[in-house]
Design an enzyme around this catalytic site. Structure first.
Site, PDB file in Angstrom:
ATOM      1  N   PHE A   3      -9.163  -9.400  -6.228  1.00  0.00           N
ATOM      2  CA  PHE A   3     -10.158  -8.564  -5.556  1.00  0.00           C
ATOM      3  C   PHE A   3     -11.559  -8.975  -6.027  1.00  0.00           C
ATOM      4  O   PHE A   3     -11.746  -9.294  -7.204  1.00  0.00           O
ATOM      5  CB  PHE A   3      -9.866  -7.106  -5.913  1.00  0.00           C
ATOM      6  CG  PHE A   3     -10.624  -6.104  -5.096  1.00  0.00           C
ATOM      7  CD1 PHE A   3     -10.253  -5.819  -3.792  1.00  0.00           C
ATOM      8  CD2 PHE A   3     -11.708  -5.438  -5.634  1.00  0.00           C
ATOM      9  CE1 PHE A   3     -10.955  -4.880  -3.049  1.00  0.00           C
ATOM     10  CE2 PHE A   3     -12.414  -4.499  -4.892  1.00  0.00           C
ATOM     11  CZ  PHE A   3     -12.037  -4.224  -3.585  1.00  0.00           C
ATOM     12  N   ASP A  38      -4.663  -4.837 -13.081  1.00  0.00           N
ATOM     13  CA  ASP A  38      -5.314  -3.938 -12.132  1.00  0.00           C
ATOM     14  C   ASP A  38      -4.214  -3.349 -11.244  1.00  0.00           C
ATOM     15  O   ASP A  38      -3.488  -4.091 -10.574  1.00  0.00           O
ATOM     16  CB  ASP A  38      -6.345  -4.705 -11.291  1.00  0.00           C
ATOM     17  CG  ASP A  38      -7.128  -3.768 -10.383  1.00  0.00           C
ATOM     18  OD1 ASP A  38      -6.505  -2.862  -9.802  1.00  0.00           O
ATOM     19  OD2 ASP A  38      -8.351  -3.947 -10.253  1.00  0.00           O
ATOM     20  N   TYR A  85      -7.922   6.596  -5.212  1.00  0.00           N
ATOM     21  CA  TYR A  85      -8.196   7.012  -3.827  1.00  0.00           C
ATOM     22  C   TYR A  85      -7.330   6.273  -2.817  1.00  0.00           C
ATOM     23  O   TYR A  85      -7.433   6.514  -1.632  1.00  0.00           O
ATOM     24  CB  TYR A  85      -9.684   6.849  -3.482  1.00  0.00           C
ATOM     25  CG  TYR A  85     -10.286   5.503  -3.817  1.00  0.00           C
ATOM     26  CD1 TYR A  85     -10.071   4.400  -2.999  1.00  0.00           C
ATOM     27  CD2 TYR A  85     -11.065   5.337  -4.962  1.00  0.00           C
ATOM     28  CE1 TYR A  85     -10.618   3.166  -3.307  1.00  0.00           C
ATOM     29  CE2 TYR A  85     -11.615   4.105  -5.281  1.00  0.00           C
ATOM     30  CZ  TYR A  85     -11.385   3.027  -4.451  1.00  0.00           C
ATOM     31  OH  TYR A  85     -11.927   1.806  -4.763  1.00  0.00           O
ATOM     32  N   LYS A  86      -6.484   5.355  -3.285  1.00  0.00           N
ATOM     33  CA  LYS A  86      -5.581   4.644  -2.372  1.00  0.00           C
ATOM     34  C   LYS A  86      -4.272   5.446  -2.287  1.00  0.00           C
ATOM     35  O   LYS A  86      -4.262   6.508  -1.689  1.00  0.00           O
ATOM     36  CB  LYS A  86      -5.412   3.197  -2.839  1.00  0.00           C
ATOM     37  CG  LYS A  86      -6.741   2.431  -2.691  1.00  0.00           C
ATOM     38  CD  LYS A  86      -6.772   1.032  -3.280  1.00  0.00           C
ATOM     39  CE  LYS A  86      -8.155   0.413  -3.075  1.00  0.00           C
ATOM     40  NZ  LYS A  86      -8.376  -0.815  -3.862  1.00  0.00           N
ATOM     41  N   ARG A 129      -4.392  -5.640   7.673  1.00  0.00           N
ATOM     42  CA  ARG A 129      -3.440  -5.033   6.735  1.00  0.00           C
ATOM     43  C   ARG A 129      -2.879  -3.758   7.355  1.00  0.00           C
ATOM     44  O   ARG A 129      -3.636  -2.881   7.777  1.00  0.00           O
ATOM     45  CB  ARG A 129      -4.125  -4.674   5.411  1.00  0.00           C
ATOM     46  CG  ARG A 129      -4.617  -5.848   4.617  1.00  0.00           C
ATOM     47  CD  ARG A 129      -5.036  -5.430   3.216  1.00  0.00           C
ATOM     48  NE  ARG A 129      -5.970  -4.306   3.207  1.00  0.00           N
ATOM     49  CZ  ARG A 129      -6.587  -3.876   2.117  1.00  0.00           C
ATOM     50  NH1 ARG A 129      -6.355  -4.441   0.946  1.00  0.00           N
ATOM     51  NH2 ARG A 129      -7.421  -2.863   2.173  1.00  0.00           N
TER      52      ARG A 129
HETATM   53  C1  LIG Z   1      -9.657  -1.100  -4.412  1.00  0.00           C
HETATM   54  C2  LIG Z   1      -9.740  -2.033  -5.548  1.00  0.00           C
HETATM   55  C3  LIG Z   1     -10.808  -1.951  -6.473  1.00  0.00           C
HETATM   56  C4  LIG Z   1     -11.916  -0.971  -6.251  1.00  0.00           C
HETATM   57  O1  LIG Z   1     -12.824  -0.870  -7.286  1.00  0.00           O
HETATM   58  P1  LIG Z   1     -13.910   0.305  -7.230  1.00  0.00           P
HETATM   59  O2  LIG Z   1     -14.652   0.206  -8.475  1.00  0.00           O
HETATM   60  O3  LIG Z   1     -13.151   1.593  -7.044  1.00  0.00           O
HETATM   61  O4  LIG Z   1     -14.765   0.086  -6.019  1.00  0.00           O
HETATM   62  C5  LIG Z   1     -10.786  -2.803  -7.572  1.00  0.00           C
HETATM   63  N1  LIG Z   1      -9.781  -3.706  -7.756  1.00  0.00           N
HETATM   64  C6  LIG Z   1      -8.761  -3.808  -6.864  1.00  0.00           C
HETATM   65  C7  LIG Z   1      -7.674  -4.802  -7.111  1.00  0.00           C
HETATM   66  C8  LIG Z   1      -8.733  -3.005  -5.739  1.00  0.00           C
HETATM   67  O5  LIG Z   1      -7.727  -3.116  -4.854  1.00  0.00           O
END
Ligand SMILES: *Cc1c(COP(=O)(O)O)cnc(C)c1O
Length: 404
Positions: free
Chosen positions: A128, A205, A230-231, A379
């Site tokens: 990410f 992560d 939040y996911k 997705r």
């Molecule tokens: C959604 C996601 C994030 C989001 O990071 P935020 O700090 O909440 O914006 C980070 N890493 C991964 C792998 C994600 O899927």
């Protein structure tokens, strides 16, 4: 295999988690299929109730006294609840705080601090963006070399990919447990063991895996982990993230954002930073109480449904989507951009075609909400608690109709 709408109805009728659908606030009438719960989960009705009650009883009713009457302990308490429901983490190792980005920065830097003298950080190219950028920043500030991994299986990194790069100079290996693009589910136990074999630490992560697949942080002997809520946890847009640090690292834990609430005896307001004992020292500033209360609701519903049942439904939804893909979408020129093997696939299925961006806007206009990921992927998120098989079936049939 052909999957008809009555087949999807039969899957719904046999779904042991079907009743959980009614726990969520209703979907707007213009939405045919919400296939983006892997980016923003739908709201549980209980969150709205808890927030209203909190505003009246606690915030209005207790005012500043609320902090000493329990709010201050929420990051660790709800961290433990999430740890038990979804992370395989014994109490005292998880806190809810900050965003994933900030927690990731703190975790990787803490891991670097635990491996002084080593010069490399290993991360994958398909990780990410926030993770890649944070690693770039840390490498720049600490004079470390970044070793970029390139995955072989739809972007996924397996133990063989790691063998070539892991050596005694690696301080930290970091990976996403589920790759955000392909949904590739990494083998946490094998990857962690491979890093440990050369004395490196691992930062996982868990953004896409918390609440979608069983996670065993303690059993896999993971060092540090972070993730968002939040996911698949469904705690709402911008809900606070979590940090996990294995208890065996607590006595030498040194994260970089030294704030007053991670200090021993915060309210003594003393000169000089001394970390609080245990996981508390991962906290920097004032916690988001409203956000943490929503995480508590998300963790409770995961505990009630059971992570194994959640995983089983995700696999069922994913197998249906792949059958529909083979029957209807592959003939239209789509490529499967996720692993076919359910053991290596997380909570979404990615399909790719060169016009995906434009197609996504037309899908949105038609009430089907997946998401687009550059350069050419759509997705299809499979939130197991609110989604019915028929809703996913309907969504994929609109994708087919608009792609023909
Ligand atoms: C959604 C996601 C994030 C989001 O990071 P935020 O700090 O909440 O914006 C980070 N890493 C991964 C792998 C994600 O899927």
């Amino acid at each position: 295999m052909t999957v008809t709408r009555p087949d999807a109805q039969a899957l719904d009728a046999a779904d042991p988690l079907a009743a959980f659908g009614s726990r969520y606030l209703p979907q707007p009438d213009d939405v045919v299929a919400y296939l983006d719960g892997n980016s923003l989960g739908r709201p549980l009705a209980s969150i709205a109730e808890v927030w209203t009650d909190f505003a009246h009883q606690q915030w209005a009713g207790r005012l500043i006294r609320g902090w000493t009457e329990g709010w201050m302990d929420l990051p660790e308490k709800v961290g433990d609840e999430l740890g038990a429901a979804a992370l395989g983490a014994a109490p005292g190792q998880t806190v809810i705080a900050d965003s994933t980005t900030v927690n990731f920065y703190k975790a990787v830097r803490a891991a670097i601090n635990l491996r002084p003298g080593r010069r490399k950080i290993v991360i994958d190219r398909d990780n990410f963006p926030t993770n890649r950028y944070v690693v770039e920043s840390l490498a720049k500030d600490h004079g470390l070399e970044i070793v970029w991994l390139i995955g072989t299986d739809v972007g996924g990194i397996g133990p063989d990919d790691l063998a070539a790069v892991l050596d005694e100079d690696v301080a930290v290996l970091t990976m996403s447990h589920i790759a955000y693009h392909s949904g590739y589910l990494a083998d946490m136990a094998a990857v962690t063991a491979a890093a440990h074999a050369v004395g490196a630490l691992v930062v996982w992560d868990l953004c896409h895996s918390v609440g979608s697949v069983p996670i065993s942080l303690d059993a896999c002997d993971v060092d540090l982990a972070v993730g968002c809520t939040y996911k698949f946890v469904g705690a709402g847009p911008g809900a606070p993230a979590f940090s996990y640090v294995n208890a065996r690292h607590h006595d030498r834990l040194d994260q970089p954002i030294w704030g007053w609430l991670g200090r021993q005896d915060s309210f003594e307001m003393e000169q000089g930073y001394v970390p609080a004992a245990g996981i508390r020292s991962m906290i920097s500033g004032t916690p988001s109480v409203l956000g943490i209360l929503a995480v508590r609701e998300g963790a409770a519903v995961i505990a009630e449904a059971g992570i194994d049942a959640i995983r089983a439904k995700i696999v069922g939804l994913g197998e249906m989507v792949i059958d529909l893909f083979d029957e209807h979408l592959q003939p239209l020129g789509f490529r499967l951009a996720s692993p076919r093997d359910p053991i290596r696939r997380g909570g979404h299925v990615s399909i790719a075609r060169s016009d995906a961006r434009e197609l996504c806007s037309r899908l949105t206009a038609a009430g089907v909400l997946p998401d687009f990921r550059t350069p050419d992927a759509i997705r299809i998120g499979l939130s197991p608690l609110p989604l019915r098989f028929t809703e996913v079936w309907d969504g994929v049939s609109v994708i087919r109709d608009l792609s023909a």
